[in-house]
Design a protein around this motif. Structure first.
Motif, PDB file in Angstrom:
ATOM      1  N   VAL A 355      36.005  57.734  18.323  1.00  0.00           N
ATOM      2  CA  VAL A 355      36.442  56.785  19.257  1.00  0.00           C
ATOM      3  C   VAL A 355      34.897  57.058  20.289  1.00  0.00           C
ATOM      4  O   VAL A 355      34.111  58.173  19.931  1.00  0.00           O
ATOM      5  CB  VAL A 355      37.124  56.917  20.501  1.00  0.00           C
ATOM      6  CG1 VAL A 355      38.955  56.692  19.747  1.00  0.00           C
ATOM      7  CG2 VAL A 355      37.228  58.522  20.835  1.00  0.00           C
ATOM      8  N   ALA A 357      31.664  58.621  22.789  1.00  0.00           N
ATOM      9  CA  ALA A 357      31.670  59.833  22.942  1.00  0.00           C
ATOM     10  C   ALA A 357      30.930  59.614  24.147  1.00  0.00           C
ATOM     11  O   ALA A 357      29.918  58.992  24.577  1.00  0.00           O
ATOM     12  CB  ALA A 357      31.014  60.829  21.928  1.00  0.00           C
ATOM     13  N   CYS A 380      37.737  60.374  24.385  1.00  0.00           N
ATOM     14  CA  CYS A 380      36.107  60.397  24.225  1.00  0.00           C
ATOM     15  C   CYS A 380      35.255  61.020  24.928  1.00  0.00           C
ATOM     16  O   CYS A 380      33.815  61.059  24.886  1.00  0.00           O
ATOM     17  CB  CYS A 380      36.187  59.128  25.000  1.00  0.00           C
ATOM     18  SG  CYS A 380      36.804  57.635  24.136  1.00  0.00           S
TER      19      CYS A 380
END
Length: 635
Positions: A355, A357, A380
């Motif tokens: 996902v 960051a 995240c």
């Protein structure tokens, strides 16, 4: 007791700084503001004190002991460090004086802060030193008063209440004597003066100001600022003391939660220009307003004189801040719908998916975020920074959260939470009216608590002293008559009260029924009276293209107006609340509360039918007629 910024001293502070911090807090007057290590013009003076009858004083704090001092004079001090090495540094008094002069020269750029005749500040400014591990007898024995006059020195026994001979009066008197220039004319700083000083020295607290053309005066350009608005001291403290890692702010409607979040975003971008920062909220219109607010803060130079320099650039402007509403971020960054989140989370748990960051994530309207949304965002977040700020108001919740934050995100917010309980947006009359309604109708009224934030669901608002007219309640025979009143009232507000069209909103619950199109009646009436308008919630595109300062009356559903505010708000066809197709009446209570608290000064409530909410309003009107003298009305 002085107002401290931040209100608790950071852990990195020395023991001596802690003692001084507490003494200043306990023994200076309540209308004094004391800043610990504020960043001003690229420097960090140890303490800055602002007081109405004091002016401005800068303190340089040193924790030297007798064996530290090797050789000293008025300009330089040679010190022996812990390794026994000799190092030469600028005199502590000279450090304090240089910091004070930088601040003085900067404040003198604002002609409102200088004397009417001459080029001096209209208030005194001073500087001094504090030696937290040396007593007055040490200064005498070491002959240090020959290097720094007693007037500019505070020793351990003058700041520490545990020391024999400590006197709060002497502490206050010595701070008042740390001036090199005296004037027989005593100047008392007004609230506006103090607000202007904070506006200049701390760019992060700025909300707005009117800039007038800089003028040439004694070979110096001076900027004239009017209608200065800065964050309230409590809001400033909140933004500056949020601290590292995850934090939760719960605040009432109008308490400046979004402002604190936007200011925090700028602070993070300034402190960490390489960070990737994500700002999210629930509603599309609020995301547009929030984006405009953050961009304005980023574009504004720290030095307001750069406004006249076309080539001036702001290094923060290039910072990586993304601002979206949640579904837009989901669509743009992950190319998915929220119904697909559970499957993605399952893959993330198994290390089968990557996902986006972010080094910091800031969430507004957190009370409306689903648990799975928060779980996804927690994945995240950079685990090394853990910089998550969640801002919410449970009284404005339109979706019921089923689990706790600790379960949602895996982070425990106990001891990391703050409350903003003062409503700055609305007048006292609007705050009280909206809160009375909420308490009367909310099923969560038993969860309303004061005091500790732990476990608090709903925070009762405290209003400011700003007064205004009582909310107007009007019933009509039909929607045509209702909208004719609304349009004529808007014309009156615009012409007689000088309220711009962009500061007026019409909010509705539903746009049509099986009998009538309310939105058509709204538009027809406004067109008939030649009033400009923008229908924000016409479709997804109109929401995305929303421009807060466009010079038109704004038409919106109540829920899409969350996070926005207007000087005058009209909530129409209230007979549709609570909406018959809404299963959870609590959501309708929150919506009406949200709608009413969008109004800064003027609130108009109208209807041409009957419902549970209009019956309540009818009862309020009946009680008003029994006490007509206590209610200021429109006109």
């Amino acid at each position: 007791m002085a107002y401290m910024v931040p209100d608790t001293i950071p852990r990195r502070a020395t023991a001596g700084e802690r003692i001084l911090f507490e003494s200043l807090k306990d023994h200076l007057p309540s209308d004094y503001i004391v800043y610990y290590e504020p960043e001003i013009r690229g420097r960090r003076p140890d303490f800055v004190i602002i007081g109405p009858d004091l002016g401005l004083v800068i303190l340089e704090v040193k924790d030297y002991i007798k064996s530290t001092l090797y050789q000293v004079n008025h300009d330089e001090w040679t010190l022996r460090n812990t390794a026994g090495e000799l190092i030469t540094t600028k005199s502590p008094l000279k450090q304090a004086r240089d910091n004070a002069r930088i601040i003085e020269n900067y404040l003198k750029k604002d002609k409102n802060l200088i004397q009417e005749t001459g080029s001096y500040l209209k208030f005194p400014y001073g500087f001094g030193t504090v030696f937290t591990r040396l007593k007055q007898e040490d200064f005498i024995r070491l002959d240090l008063y020959q290097v720094i006059e007693p007037q500019f020195v505070l020793c351990r026994d003058e700041i520490d209440p545990d020391e024999d001979g400590f006197s709060p009066d002497i502490l206050r008197d010595k701070i008042h004597e740390m001036f090199t220039v005296w004037t027989t004319r005593k100047t008392i700083l007004t609230d506006e003066d103090i607000q202007a000083i904070r506006f200049h020295l701390f760019p992060e607290v700025r909300i707005s100001a009117e800039y007038r053309t800089p003028i040439q005066h004694q070979d110096q350009l001076l900027l004239s600022l009017h209608n200065i608005k800065t964050m309230d001291l409590h809001q400033e403290n909140m933004a500056k003391q949020i601290g590292d890692k995850h934090r939760l702010i719960r605040g009432v409607a109008g308490s400046g939660k979004t402002l604190v979040l936007a200011s925090r975003a700028k602070m993070l971008a300034k402190a960490h220009p390489d960070w990737k920062i994500l700002v999210l909220c629930y509603g599309i219109p609020l995301s547009r307003s929030l984006k405009q607010m953050i961009e304005q803060k980023l574009d504004e130079p720290d030095d307001l004189m750069d406004l006249i320099n076309a080539e001036a650039t702001n290094p923060i402007k290039a910072s990586k801040i993304e601002v979206y509403n949640f579904h837009e971020w989901l669509r743009n960054s992950l190319h998915m719908k929220d119904s697909e989140i559970p499957a993605l989370l399952d893959k993330v748990y198994k290390n089968e998916a990557i996902v986006p960051a972010y080094d910091a994530i800031l969430i507004d309207e957190g009370q409306d975020f689903e648990p799975d949304w928060l779980k996804l965002l927690s994945f995240c977040l950079n685990p090394d920074t853990q910089s998550l700020l969640l801002v919410e108001d449970r009284a404005q919740s339109i979706f019921k959260r089923k689990t706790s934050l600790a379960q949602d995100i895996g982070l425990d917010f106990r001891g990391r939470s703050k409350i903003l309980s003062i409503n700055y947006r609305n007048t006292a009359q609007i705050v009280q009216f909206a809160w009375d309604f909420y308490q009367e109708h909310s099923q969560l009224k038993n969860k309303v608590q004061d005091g500790s934030i732990e476990g608090v669901e709903i925070i009762p608002p405290q209003s400011t002293k700003r007064k205004g007219p009582e909310p107007m309640i009007k019933g009509f025979r039909d929607i045509q008559e209702e909208m004719n009143f609304v349009s004529k009232s808007i014309i009156c507000l615009h012409q007689q009260k000088n309220i711009p069209f962009e500061d007026i909103a019409i909010l509705y619950r539903v746009k049509n029924s099986y009998r009538i199109s309310y939105i058509d009646e709204i538009k027809h009436s406004l067109n008939e009276h030649e009033l400009p308008f923008t229908w924000i919630t016409e479709n997804a595109e109109s929401k995305r293209n929303f421009i807060r300062n466009e010079r038109t009356i704004k038409i919106s559903t109540i829920d899409s107006a969350k996070g926005l505010d207007f000087r005058a708000v009209f909530i129409i066809n209230i007979e549709n609340m609570p909406f018959s197709l809404e299963e959870v009446e609590e959501r309708e209570v929150s919506l009406f509360y949200i709608g009413m608290t969008r109004a800064l000064e003027w609130l108009f409530l109208s209807y041409s039918g009957e419902s549970k909410f209009t019956q309540y309003l009818d009862e309020v009107s009946r009680k008003r007629k029994e006490q007509p003298s206590s209610h200021k009305q429109f006109g």
